[in-house]
Every structure is written in structure tokens, then in C-alpha cells.
Design an enzyme around this catalytic site. Structure first.
Site, PDB file in Angstrom:
ATOM      1  N   ASP A  29       5.513  28.303   1.570  1.00 13.67           N
ATOM      2  CA  ASP A  29       4.320  27.452   1.663  1.00 13.67           C
ATOM      3  C   ASP A  29       3.176  28.149   0.932  1.00 13.67           C
ATOM      4  OD1 ASP A  29       3.289  25.114   3.998  1.00 13.67           O
ATOM      5  OD2 ASP A  29       1.832  26.166   2.740  1.00 13.67           O
ATOM      6  N   ILE A  30       2.478  27.399   0.085  1.00  9.84           N
ATOM      7  CA  ILE A  30       1.438  27.974  -0.770  1.00  9.84           C
ATOM      8  C   ILE A  30       0.173  28.317   0.028  1.00  9.84           C
ATOM      9  CG2 ILE A  30       0.251  25.856  -1.510  1.00  9.84           C
ATOM     10  CD1 ILE A  30       1.444  28.663  -3.818  1.00  9.84           C
ATOM     11  N   HIS A  93      10.060  17.883   5.550  1.00 10.95           N
ATOM     12  CA  HIS A  93      10.145  19.340   5.386  1.00 10.95           C
ATOM     13  C   HIS A  93      10.008  20.006   6.742  1.00 10.95           C
ATOM     14  CE1 HIS A  93       5.971  18.058   4.772  1.00 10.95           C
ATOM     15  NE2 HIS A  93       5.590  19.202   5.326  1.00 10.95           N
ATOM     16  N   HIS A  95       8.841  23.407   8.590  1.00 10.75           N
ATOM     17  CA  HIS A  95       8.063  24.641   8.460  1.00 10.75           C
ATOM     18  C   HIS A  95       8.754  25.722   9.284  1.00 10.75           C
ATOM     19  CE1 HIS A  95       4.116  22.881   7.009  1.00 10.75           C
ATOM     20  NE2 HIS A  95       4.608  21.793   7.577  1.00 10.75           N
TER      21      HIS A  95
HETATM   22  P1  AMP Z   1       2.452  18.776   6.254  1.00 11.48           P
HETATM   23  O1  AMP Z   1       2.820  17.611   5.368  1.00 11.48           O
HETATM   24  O2  AMP Z   1       1.254  18.466   7.118  1.00 11.48           O
HETATM   25  O3  AMP Z   1       3.625  19.265   7.062  1.00 11.48           O
HETATM   26  O4  AMP Z   1       1.980  19.988   5.338  1.00 11.48           O
HETATM   27  C1  AMP Z   1       2.458  20.155   4.028  1.00 11.48           C
HETATM   28  C2  AMP Z   1       2.558  21.630   3.723  1.00 11.48           C
HETATM   29  O5  AMP Z   1       2.940  21.755   2.371  1.00 11.48           O
HETATM   30  C3  AMP Z   1       1.255  22.431   3.917  1.00 11.48           C
HETATM   31  O6  AMP Z   1       1.507  23.540   4.769  1.00 11.48           O
HETATM   32  C4  AMP Z   1       0.888  22.866   2.494  1.00 11.48           C
HETATM   33  O7  AMP Z   1       0.299  24.149   2.425  1.00 11.48           O
HETATM   34  C5  AMP Z   1       2.254  22.842   1.801  1.00 11.48           C
HETATM   35  N1  AMP Z   1       2.163  22.602   0.363  1.00 11.48           N
HETATM   36  C6  AMP Z   1       1.496  21.606  -0.263  1.00 11.48           C
HETATM   37  N2  AMP Z   1       1.643  21.710  -1.594  1.00 11.48           N
HETATM   38  C7  AMP Z   1       2.418  22.803  -1.816  1.00 11.48           C
HETATM   39  C8  AMP Z   1       2.915  23.437  -2.986  1.00 11.48           C
HETATM   40  N3  AMP Z   1       2.652  22.971  -4.217  1.00 11.48           N
HETATM   41  N4  AMP Z   1       3.688  24.544  -2.836  1.00 11.48           N
HETATM   42  C9  AMP Z   1       3.965  25.031  -1.601  1.00 11.48           C
HETATM   43  N5  AMP Z   1       3.522  24.465  -0.460  1.00 11.48           N
HETATM   44  C10 AMP Z   1       2.750  23.373  -0.564  1.00 11.48           C
END
Ligand code: AMP
Length: 129
Positions: A29-30, A93, A95
Site C-alpha cells: 500500500d502506497i 482488495h 489489506h
Molecule cells: P480502500 O478502498 O478504502 O480499501 O483503500 C484503498 C487503499 O489503496 C488505500 O489504503 C490506498 O493507500 C491504497 N492505494 C491507492 N492507490 C494506490 C497505489 N497506486 N498503490 C498502492 N496503494 C494504493
């Protein structure tokens, strides 16, 4: 339009890759809650976790378990927490978050890592698989 995670899976957007197989792609996660925060994504773009077919759901959990075991070996922590949210990115996804304390799973505490640290952690997890 493809999700940002589909673009990552297709290599159109860079990521700190941890692992992949035919069905799943795992990467850091970025904007991590904690060092080692990893996302596991089905390559097939489905919006919500419980919309997955049962087999796909079970495979996602099984693959996430493998990654979590490797992650726990790579990053010192009390245990690996798991969360599914999807409010930001509508592409399923999981986490996986190394936990030291309850706040680590709360998505309002973030850690800043340099690119070199992301690369090092991704490699360390990957090496344990
Ligand atoms: P959620 O949809 O609320 O579960 O969160 C989406 C997750 O994706 C968040 O923790 C973001 O930090 C992560 N995220 C979004 N864009 C990217 C990316 N380009 N690379 C890695 N992680 C990402």
C-alpha cells in the site's frame, strides 16, 4: 474504465510488487498504516468482496493467508491484521497490516516511507514465500 488496481496489475502504473500468480497480485500500500501494509487483489476486477464467487473468495483468503505468513516473518509485529474496506478503490482488495497496537488498523495513522524502504520490505516479504 479500468480501476487503478487493474492498471497496476497490467503494469501501466508502478507498484512495489510482493507476489503474483494467475489470479492475484500482491503489492505494498502506497499510503501504509504501518510498515509492510500489503494489498492482495484479484486480477479479475470485481467491486465488492462478497460479490466474488465462492471459489474466488476462498482462493483470495487462501492466497492472502500465504502472503500474511510471509509478511509476519518479514516485519516485526505482534500479528497481522486483515481488513477489507474498498471505499476508495472499488476493486476487491484485502489489506494485510502488521500490528503493534489497535491504532495500526484504524486507517487514520499513516507512516511515511522512502522508496528504498518500500523496495526493501517488498523484497523481504517476497523472499519468505
Ligand atoms: P480502500 O478502498 O478504502 O480499501 O483503500 C484503498 C487503499 O489503496 C488505500 O489504503 C490506498 O493507500 C491504497 N492505494 C491507492 N492507490 C494506490 C497505489 N497506486 N498503490 C498502492 N496503494 C494504493
Amino acid at each position: 474504465m479500468s480501476s487503478i488496481f487493474t492498471k497496476i496489475i497490467n503494469g501501466e502504473i508502478p507498484s512495489y510488487k510482493v507476489a503474483e500468480n494467475d489470479e492475484f497480485y500482491a503489492f505494498l500500500d502506497i499510503n501504509p498504516n504501518a510498515k509492510g501494509h500489503t494489498l492482495v487483489v484479484p486480477k479479475k476486477e470485481v467491486n465488492k468482496l462478497f460479490d466474488l464467487e465462492e471459489d474466488a473468495y476462498n482462493s483470495l483468503m487462501s492466497y492472502s493467508r500465504k502472503i500474511a505468513i510471509a509478511l509476519e516473518e518479514a516485519v516485526p509485529c505482534k500479528r497481522i491484521g486483515m481488513a477489507v474496506i474498498g471505499l476508495e478503490v472499488p476493486h476487491v482488495h484485502v489489506h494485510l497490516i502488521p500490528l503493534q497496537e489497535m491504532e495500526d488498523i484504524q486507517f487514520n495513522k499513516k507512516v511515511k516511507l522512502e522508496p528504498q524502504e518500500f523496495i526493501k520490505i517488498a523484497k523481504a516479504i517476497s523472499n519468505n514465500l
